[in-house]
Design a protein around this motif. Structure first.
Motif, PDB file in Angstrom:
ATOM      1  N   GLU A   1      35.652  -6.284   1.454  1.00 38.35           N
ATOM      2  CA  GLU A   1      34.790  -5.344   2.192  1.00 38.35           C
ATOM      3  C   GLU A   1      33.369  -5.280   1.648  1.00 38.35           C
ATOM      4  N   ASP A   2      33.207  -5.486   0.353  1.00 39.69           N
ATOM      5  CA  ASP A   2      31.852  -5.408  -0.216  1.00 39.69           C
ATOM      6  C   ASP A   2      30.959  -6.441   0.457  1.00 39.69           C
ATOM      7  N   THR A   3      29.830  -5.982   0.923  1.00 43.00           N
ATOM      8  CA  THR A   3      28.920  -6.903   1.614  1.00 43.00           C
ATOM      9  C   THR A   3      27.969  -7.552   0.606  1.00 43.00           C
ATOM     10  N   CYS A   4      27.198  -8.508   1.100  1.00 45.28           N
ATOM     11  CA  CYS A   4      26.185  -9.147   0.234  1.00 45.28           C
ATOM     12  C   CYS A   4      25.282  -8.072  -0.361  1.00 45.28           C
ATOM     13  N   GLN A   5      24.852  -7.141   0.540  1.00 44.36           N
ATOM     14  CA  GLN A   5      23.899  -6.114   0.115  1.00 44.36           C
ATOM     15  C   GLN A   5      24.487  -5.203  -0.956  1.00 44.36           C
ATOM     16  N   ASP A   6      25.796  -4.939  -0.887  1.00 48.00           N
ATOM     17  CA  ASP A   6      26.421  -4.051  -1.877  1.00 48.00           C
ATOM     18  C   ASP A   6      26.215  -4.584  -3.291  1.00 48.00           C
ATOM     19  N   CYS A   7      26.324  -5.900  -3.446  1.00 48.39           N
ATOM     20  CA  CYS A   7      26.200  -6.476  -4.798  1.00 48.39           C
ATOM     21  C   CYS A   7      24.788  -6.957  -5.125  1.00 48.39           C
ATOM     22  N   HIS A   8      24.128  -7.542  -4.135  1.00 50.06           N
ATOM     23  CA  HIS A   8      22.825  -8.161  -4.429  1.00 50.06           C
ATOM     24  C   HIS A   8      21.636  -7.251  -4.124  1.00 50.06           C
ATOM     25  N   MET A   9      21.879  -6.181  -3.363  1.00 46.82           N
ATOM     26  CA  MET A   9      20.817  -5.199  -3.095  1.00 46.82           C
ATOM     27  C   MET A   9      21.382  -3.794  -3.294  1.00 46.82           C
ATOM     28  N   PRO A  10      21.920  -3.507  -4.481  1.00 45.70           N
ATOM     29  CA  PRO A  10      22.533  -2.190  -4.665  1.00 45.70           C
ATOM     30  C   PRO A  10      21.511  -1.081  -4.395  1.00 45.70           C
ATOM     31  N   ARG A  11      22.002   0.009  -3.771  1.00 44.09           N
ATOM     32  CA  ARG A  11      21.073   1.082  -3.388  1.00 44.09           C
ATOM     33  C   ARG A  11      20.997   2.176  -4.442  1.00 44.09           C
ATOM     34  N   THR A  12      19.795   2.687  -4.614  1.00 46.03           N
ATOM     35  CA  THR A  12      19.621   3.877  -5.457  1.00 46.03           C
ATOM     36  C   THR A  12      18.872   4.908  -4.623  1.00 46.03           C
ATOM     37  N   GLN A  13      19.066   6.186  -4.942  1.00 45.90           N
ATOM     38  CA  GLN A  13      18.356   7.240  -4.207  1.00 45.90           C
ATOM     39  C   GLN A  13      16.891   7.219  -4.637  1.00 45.90           C
ATOM     40  N   ALA A  14      16.033   6.902  -3.718  1.00 45.15           N
ATOM     41  CA  ALA A  14      14.605   6.802  -4.057  1.00 45.15           C
ATOM     42  C   ALA A  14      13.778   7.022  -2.801  1.00 45.15           C
ATOM     43  N   ARG A  15      12.477   7.140  -2.996  1.00 44.75           N
ATOM     44  CA  ARG A  15      11.598   7.298  -1.830  1.00 44.75           C
ATOM     45  C   ARG A  15      11.163   5.914  -1.357  1.00 44.75           C
ATOM     46  N   LEU A  16      11.067   5.778  -0.051  1.00 46.00           N
ATOM     47  CA  LEU A  16      10.672   4.477   0.504  1.00 46.00           C
ATOM     48  C   LEU A  16       9.198   4.193   0.282  1.00 46.00           C
TER      49      LEU A  16
ATOM     50  N   ASP B   1       0.849  -1.206   0.000  1.00 43.09           N
ATOM     51  CA  ASP B   1       0.000   0.000   0.000  1.00 43.09           C
ATOM     52  C   ASP B   1       0.881   1.251   0.000  1.00 43.09           C
ATOM     53  N   CYS B   2       1.987   1.163   0.708  1.00 47.11           N
ATOM     54  CA  CYS B   2       2.911   2.305   0.733  1.00 47.11           C
ATOM     55  C   CYS B   2       4.198   2.014  -0.038  1.00 47.11           C
ATOM     56  N   HIS B   3       4.768   0.808   0.192  1.00 44.43           N
ATOM     57  CA  HIS B   3       6.092   0.500  -0.383  1.00 44.43           C
ATOM     58  C   HIS B   3       5.935  -0.264  -1.693  1.00 44.43           C
ATOM     59  N   LYS B   4       5.282   0.386  -2.640  1.00 45.30           N
ATOM     60  CA  LYS B   4       4.959  -0.327  -3.874  1.00 45.30           C
ATOM     61  C   LYS B   4       6.197  -0.769  -4.662  1.00 45.30           C
ATOM     62  N   ASP B   5       7.175   0.136  -4.779  1.00 48.51           N
ATOM     63  CA  ASP B   5       8.357  -0.195  -5.597  1.00 48.51           C
ATOM     64  C   ASP B   5       9.126  -1.366  -4.983  1.00 48.51           C
ATOM     65  N   ILE B   6       9.247  -1.356  -3.660  1.00 45.45           N
ATOM     66  CA  ILE B   6       9.964  -2.448  -2.989  1.00 45.45           C
ATOM     67  C   ILE B   6       9.184  -3.752  -3.174  1.00 45.45           C
TER      68      ILE B   6
ATOM     69  N   LEU C   1       6.323  13.734   1.636  1.00 43.62           N
ATOM     70  CA  LEU C   1       6.851  14.073   2.958  1.00 43.62           C
ATOM     71  C   LEU C   1       8.155  13.350   3.287  1.00 43.62           C
ATOM     72  N   HIS C   2       8.509  12.392   2.442  1.00 40.88           N
ATOM     73  CA  HIS C   2       9.731  11.625   2.732  1.00 40.88           C
ATOM     74  C   HIS C   2      10.871  12.001   1.816  1.00 40.88           C
ATOM     75  N   LYS C   3      11.985  12.258   2.439  1.00 37.52           N
ATOM     76  CA  LYS C   3      13.207  12.577   1.711  1.00 37.52           C
ATOM     77  C   LYS C   3      13.689  11.320   0.983  1.00 37.52           C
ATOM     78  N   LYS C   4      14.360  11.514  -0.141  1.00 38.28           N
ATOM     79  CA  LYS C   4      14.918  10.348  -0.837  1.00 38.28           C
ATOM     80  C   LYS C   4      16.059   9.753  -0.015  1.00 38.28           C
ATOM     81  N   LYS C   5      16.135   8.454  -0.043  1.00 34.36           N
ATOM     82  CA  LYS C   5      17.196   7.743   0.690  1.00 34.36           C
ATOM     83  C   LYS C   5      17.754   6.639  -0.193  1.00 34.36           C
ATOM     84  N   GLY C   6      18.869   6.092   0.245  1.00 32.15           N
ATOM     85  CA  GLY C   6      19.394   4.945  -0.475  1.00 32.15           C
ATOM     86  C   GLY C   6      18.490   3.739  -0.212  1.00 32.15           C
ATOM     87  N   VAL C   7      17.835   3.245  -1.256  1.00 29.08           N
ATOM     88  CA  VAL C   7      16.913   2.115  -1.085  1.00 29.08           C
ATOM     89  C   VAL C   7      17.503   0.885  -1.779  1.00 29.08           C
ATOM     90  N   GLY C   8      17.643  -0.189  -1.038  1.00 25.73           N
ATOM     91  CA  GLY C   8      18.218  -1.426  -1.581  1.00 25.73           C
ATOM     92  C   GLY C   8      17.275  -2.087  -2.575  1.00 25.73           C
TER      93      GLY C   8
END
Lengths: 281, 325
Positions: free
Chosen positions: B174-189, B60-65, B198-205
């Protein structure tokens, strides 16, 4: 016909009937279908085994508490034993006759006198009912519900890359192993080297097969581990040598057979064969 | 002042108040949410969100995720055909913990009894000990979210991917699992209209949990001919765990060799299976050597590397090379 002759004939017939019992034959009868509902996949839990544990715990609970003079718990376990015993007797209709509710009630009554001797004596009749069923069915139940059906397992044939029946794959691997040995025996070392390649890849495939059930890598490495790897290297070395050393070759053949084939067959083959017969019917 | 001017002034004033209100709310929600009194937040709370809702409710809120997760293997961990077959119709107990985890928190989870068709879903990973957790502290009016640094650490994924985690740890990369398999982009949650403003963009995996695009730059090859042997080595140069890797699945790399003579005729073939279940996967940054005896004179060898994921019978070409003496 004289009485003596008649007696002799009847005695011989009776003796022949009794004879198989003395022969100590082991008869494994497939458990009744109605037991399926108490084991996976029909049930999420192995309910029958859990029921056996309940009976065992209440039976043991009576004596443990008698010894500790905790009579309140003696009574509780005695009552629960009768309740669970009755419930168990209704679970598998084909086995109903193994249960003797009067013996269970008599045991509970004896236990409630809080007299160890009386409880011990009454436990005999009840214990016999458990023992008879266990003697006739325990191994069958283990075989059917606790051991995997190997012939249901699919193996990827490393050569064709297709999934094949486990039994078919075992025949194939046995053929490759034999081909290597026979060719070596005939002095056809190049052919033996090619057969070794096929045999090794099939043998290694069995590691993936173990992993289908075992999460612990130590299991597959027990059968197809360092010893087998060393033996394969030894075989390759001999088959690629100018003059292969038969002593080394056969020593490594023996090692592969002993670490992998024999160990796995000793663990799994008996139960797998029995299940196969039951499931073929 | 005529009526029209009065109305216009009123509208301008209301507009200014609205903009100021949104700006203020934006400021408080994103910068100083701890200043917002709890009773005000309580008015906006949606209680069912803390009662282990289905994934669709989170959407309902986190559609992209949600959309990304829906395309992931995690979303079908209970319903995939491969899993059902491999687990003998889901009867293998060993599979349950990670295919329907109750709550993932750094150690092997327990299997859950409800919503099994959702596989590894939002609640499995984000709802821990009665609270919504994630990589950020967020006021998120419908439900508070608490920052847990484990969400950006490999150990979190290692709850289930234990063998892969061990392999990665041994590389000391040093690269974690998330760095490669959940790369982050600046987006709204959130994508819910109103709340998204009302929400600032954040790094979203990326919740699709990207998987194995391996190529020539990842797996390097060296080959040579020596006497009557063909020697070849492979090097996993870039992936800081075994390639392929799996705890219980059976992904494979197939390495095919075809040997040709000077007439261009095929004279021999060979194959290697590189698979975690056979202890033959390519370790990180360590050469793996293979040696083939040549029974005939060879003019050319064709080397082909293909990848077959655990859930597929199809193979994808990684690279193809030709080697000549």
């Amino acid at each position: 016909m004289s009485f003596a002759r008649t007696f002799l004939i009847y005695f011989t017939i009776a003796f022949m009937i009794v004879l198989p019992v003395h022969a100590k034959d082991v008869v494994l009868k497939e458990p009744p279908k109605s037991l399926d509902q108490f084991y996976p996949p029909h049930s999420k839990q192995p309910k029958w085994t859990q029921q056996m544990h309940k009976l065992s715990n209440h039976f043991g609970g009576v004596f443990i508490n008698l010894k500790e003079k905790d009579f309140e718990n003696v009574d509780k376990h005695a009552d629960k034993l009768v309740e669970e015993y009755k419930k168990t007797s209704e679970m598998v209709p084909e086995w109903e006759e193994y249960f003797d509710l009067k013996a269970a009630e008599a045991f509970a009554a004896a236990a409630k006198t809080h007299d160890m001797k009386k409880a011990g004596k009454a436990s005999g009749d009840l214990g016999k009912t458990c023992g008879k069923c266990h003697a006739e069915h325990q191994i069958s139940v283990w075989t059917k519900y606790h051991w995997p059906s190997f012939h249901k397992i699919k193996v990827t044939d490393p050569s064709s890359e297709k999934e094949v029946e486990f039994d078919k794959f075992m025949k194939q691997i046995s053929g490759s192993f034999k081909s290597m040995r026979v060719n070596f025996g005939e002095g056809q070392y190049d052919r033996a080297a090619k057969a070794l390649k096929a045999f090794k890849s099939e043998y290694m495939e069995l590691k993936s097969t173990c992993s289908k059930c075992h999460t612990n890598d130590d299991v597959k490495r027990f059968y197809v581990g360092g010893d087998a790897e060393t033996a394969f290297q030894g075989l390759a070395k001999e088959l690629n040598a100018e003059k292969p050393d038969p002593g080394n070759f056969w020593k490594n053949v023996g090692l592969v057979g002993k670490t992998g084939c024999k160990n796995c067959h000793l663990t799994h083959r008996t139960y797998s064969k029995i299940k196969e017969i039951w499931e073929e019917k | 002042m005529n009526l029209f001017t009065r109305l216009l002034n009123l509208l301008i004033a209301l507009g200014c108040f609205a903009i100021a209100g949104i700006a203020l709310a934006y400021f408080f929600i994103n910068e100083k949410f701890e200043w917002i009194p709890e009773p005000i937040l309580e008015l906006a709370r949606e209680k069912d969100l803390l009662e282990k809702p289905e994934a669709k409710r989170c959407a309902d809120c986190h559609k992209d995720i949600y959309d990304a997760w829906k395309k992931s293997r995690h979303s079908i961990s209970w319903t995939s055909k491969t899993y059902i077959e491999a687990s003998e119709n889901r009867t293998k107990e060993k599979c349950l913990a990670c295919h329907i985890p109750e709550s993932v928190k750094g150690e092997k989870p327990s299997p859950r009894l409800d919503r099994r068709d959702e596989g590894i879903y939002c609640v499995s990973c984000h709802f821990v000990d009665g609270k919504m957790n994630g990589p950020y502290d967020l006021v998120a009016p419908p439900h508070p979210t608490y920052r847990n640094p484990e969400y950006v650490r490999s150990g979190f994924c290692g709850s289930c991917h234990q063998k892969t985690f061990k392999e990665w740890k041994a590389t000391k990369e040093e690269d974690t699992c998330q760095d490669c398999h959940m790369p982050r982009t600046q987006a709204r949650l959130t994508q819910k209209f109103g709340l998204n403003l009302l929400h600032k963009k954040k790094g979203v995996g990326n919740h699709r949990f990207l998987h194995g695009e391996i190529s020539e730059k990842d797996i390097l090859m060296e080959a040579s001919f020596q006497d009557n042997y063909f020697n070849i080595s492979l090097l996993n140069k870039t992936v800081p765990h075994g390639v392929p890797t799996a705890d219980n699945g059976d992904p494979r790399l197939y390495l095919y060799f075809t040997f040709y003579n000077s007439e261009g005729e095929e004279v021999d073939r060979a194959k290697e299976i590189l698979a975690p279940q056979q202890d033959t996967a390519l370790p990180f940054n360590k050469k793996v050597n293979f040696r083939y005896r040549l029974f005939d004179p060879i003019n050319r060898v064709s080397v082909v590397l293909k990848y077959q994921p655990a859930w597929s019978k199809e193979k994808e070409l990684v690279w193809e090379k030709t080697v000549q003496p």
